[in-house]
Design an enzyme around this catalytic site. Structure first.
Site, PDB file in Angstrom:
ATOM      1  N   CYS A  98    -117.700  25.210 138.852  1.00 27.01           N
ATOM      2  CA  CYS A  98    -118.090  25.751 137.545  1.00 27.01           C
ATOM      3  C   CYS A  98    -118.343  24.679 136.484  1.00 27.01           C
ATOM      4  CB  CYS A  98    -117.017  26.710 137.042  1.00 27.01           C
ATOM      5  SG  CYS A  98    -116.688  28.087 138.152  1.00 27.01           S
ATOM      6  N   HIS A 178    -112.139  13.253 136.866  1.00 29.87           N
ATOM      7  CA  HIS A 178    -112.002  13.751 138.235  1.00 29.87           C
ATOM      8  C   HIS A 178    -110.570  13.517 138.687  1.00 29.87           C
ATOM      9  CE1 HIS A 178    -112.903  14.891 142.270  1.00 29.87           C
ATOM     10  NE2 HIS A 178    -114.216  14.858 142.102  1.00 29.87           N
ATOM     11  N   HIS A 266    -113.761  27.332 129.334  1.00 28.65           N
ATOM     12  CA  HIS A 266    -114.039  27.757 130.705  1.00 28.65           C
ATOM     13  C   HIS A 266    -113.682  29.230 130.912  1.00 28.65           C
ATOM     14  CE1 HIS A 266    -114.459  27.055 135.058  1.00 28.65           C
ATOM     15  NE2 HIS A 266    -113.439  27.883 135.178  1.00 28.65           N
ATOM     16  N   HIS A 295    -115.825  39.572 130.074  1.00 30.41           N
ATOM     17  CA  HIS A 295    -115.921  41.030 130.141  1.00 30.41           C
ATOM     18  C   HIS A 295    -117.349  41.479 130.439  1.00 30.41           C
ATOM     19  CE1 HIS A 295    -116.280  45.163 128.532  1.00 30.41           C
ATOM     20  NE2 HIS A 295    -115.022  45.291 128.924  1.00 30.41           N
ATOM     21  N   ASN A 299    -117.430  35.790 135.707  1.00 28.36           N
ATOM     22  CA  ASN A 299    -117.472  34.340 135.897  1.00 28.36           C
ATOM     23  C   ASN A 299    -118.808  33.997 136.538  1.00 28.36           C
ATOM     24  OD1 ASN A 299    -117.269  31.698 136.793  1.00 28.36           O
ATOM     25  ND2 ASN A 299    -115.122  31.875 137.387  1.00 28.36           N
TER      26      ASN A 299
END
Length: 371
Positions: A98, A178, A266, A295, A299
């Protein structure tokens, strides 16, 4: 799945691939390609229409899809569709989860800074969940069926100063961290087969803890770049106190609302939004766009923070000079941030909302209390 979905924070208007509505539910490559093409073509058509650019002007093409890759690649599909130049620089990203939408904007900025001959980068941020639909009964792998949905975004990034007066936003900062060296972070979201050979993506119970811990590491690096001096001084003082107390006193969490007018956090799921809000000490008014995007759209993976940007714009909240922070997590485990400065006001009434804003037909119903 019904039990997970009811607690997910998703509404009833999210988008899924068409095969899910068939009596014989079966995902195929054709469905995956159809899903990717419909999102990419409609988004790219829209961005070319808005910018009035000729596809031949595109110097750099970056496409990301968190879990889907095709042959030929998604960039090749777009080169073929829009007849892009033979010398266009293409980057095809996959497997980055994502965070890759935010990462793509950072990559486009770096490519354009390092190449004076290139002026326009087309960034396409999509996902294809068709081939990642899980048909087994492992609870950790069923979660993805319940929260991941179809979405796509596209943008033109330019380094041409003459285009500033036409541009919507200026990229002013970015940071990628990372945390894959830590095994628990590396395996927090993991594509694998269950014991019966069903392929899916496992979201472990450790994911929320990993997100919170790695977010803290990320903001330690981000804070000096973006916070005002008053907040930096308070934070530095709290760190000194923590050292002197041998860890009994914890450093404070800086108030990032002093640095940003809007925050797109996120939208990984209800628990993730609550975790980020808790770590950053954000009130419900700050997390509202994330909660409402979850909502309405679910995602949407790498494009999720751009649906939040569209929410701010549809509400007429973005003003010239405002700073916006986009924060996204990715598999591996990655935390990525980009900071934009708005170069113009967003429309302040419904009639002026841009036609391609995904909230155009429903913004009057949000925020909703059903989340």
């Amino acid at each position: 799945m019904r039990g997970i979905y009811r607690k997910s924070g998703l509404g009833d208007e999210t988008y899924v691939p068409p095969f899910i509505f068939n009596s014989n539910v079966e995902s195929t490559l054709d469905y995956a390609v159809q899903e990717a093409e419909e999102g990419m073509f409609s988004s790219v058509d829209s961005v070319f229409n808005k910018t009035k650019l000729d596809p031949q002007q595109i110097d750099v093409l970056i496409v990301t899809s968190g879990t889907f890759t095709s042959v030929p690649s998604l960039t090749s599909i777009l080169v073929n569709r829009y007849n892009l130049r033979p010398d266009v620089k293409t980057f095809n990203l996959s497997g980055m989860g994502c965070s890759s939408g935010v990462l793509c904007v950072d990559l486009a900025g770096n490519v354009l800074r390092g190449c004076t001959k290139s002026k326009y980068a087309l960034v396409v941020i999509t996902e294809s969940i068709s081939l990642n639909w899980y048909f087994g009964d492992d609870r950790s792998m069923l979660v993805t069926n319940c929260i991941f949905r179809v979405g796509c975004a596209a943008a033109i990034i330019t380094n041409d100063p003459s285009q500033r007066r036409f541009s919507k936003m200026e990229l002013v900062n970015s940071l990628r961290t990372h945390h894959g060296a830590d095994n628990s972070a590396y395996k927090a979201a993991f594509q694998k087969e269950d014991e019966f050979g069903n392929l899916g993506i496992s979201l472990t119970k450790d994911l929320i803890r990993v997100a919170g811990a790695n977010l803290r590491d990320h903001i330690r690096l981000l804070a000096p770049r973006v916070l005002p001096l008053s907040q930096l001084a308070l934070y530095a003082y709290s760190v000194i106190q923590s050292v002197l107390s041998q860890g009994e006193l914890k450093p404070i969490v800086p108030d990032f609302t002093t640095a940003f007018d809007h925050i797109c956090i996120h939208t990984g799921g209800k628990a993730v939004i609550e975790q980020v809000g808790g770590v950053l000490k954000l009130g419900e008014e700050v997390t509202e766009p994330a909660r409402m995007s979850l909502h309405r759209f679910g995602n949407t993976s790498s494009s999720l923070v751009f649906y939040e940007l569209a929410y701010f714009e549809a509400k007429g909240r973005v003003k010239r000079g405002d700073k916006m922070w986009m924060l996204a997590f990715g598999t591996g485990f990655k935390v990525c941030s980009i900071v934009f400065k708005s170069l113009r006001d967003s429309p302040n009434n419904h009639d002026e909302i841009e036609m391609d804003n995904p909230w155009r037909d429903c913004i009057h119903r949000y925020p909703t209390n059903t989340w």
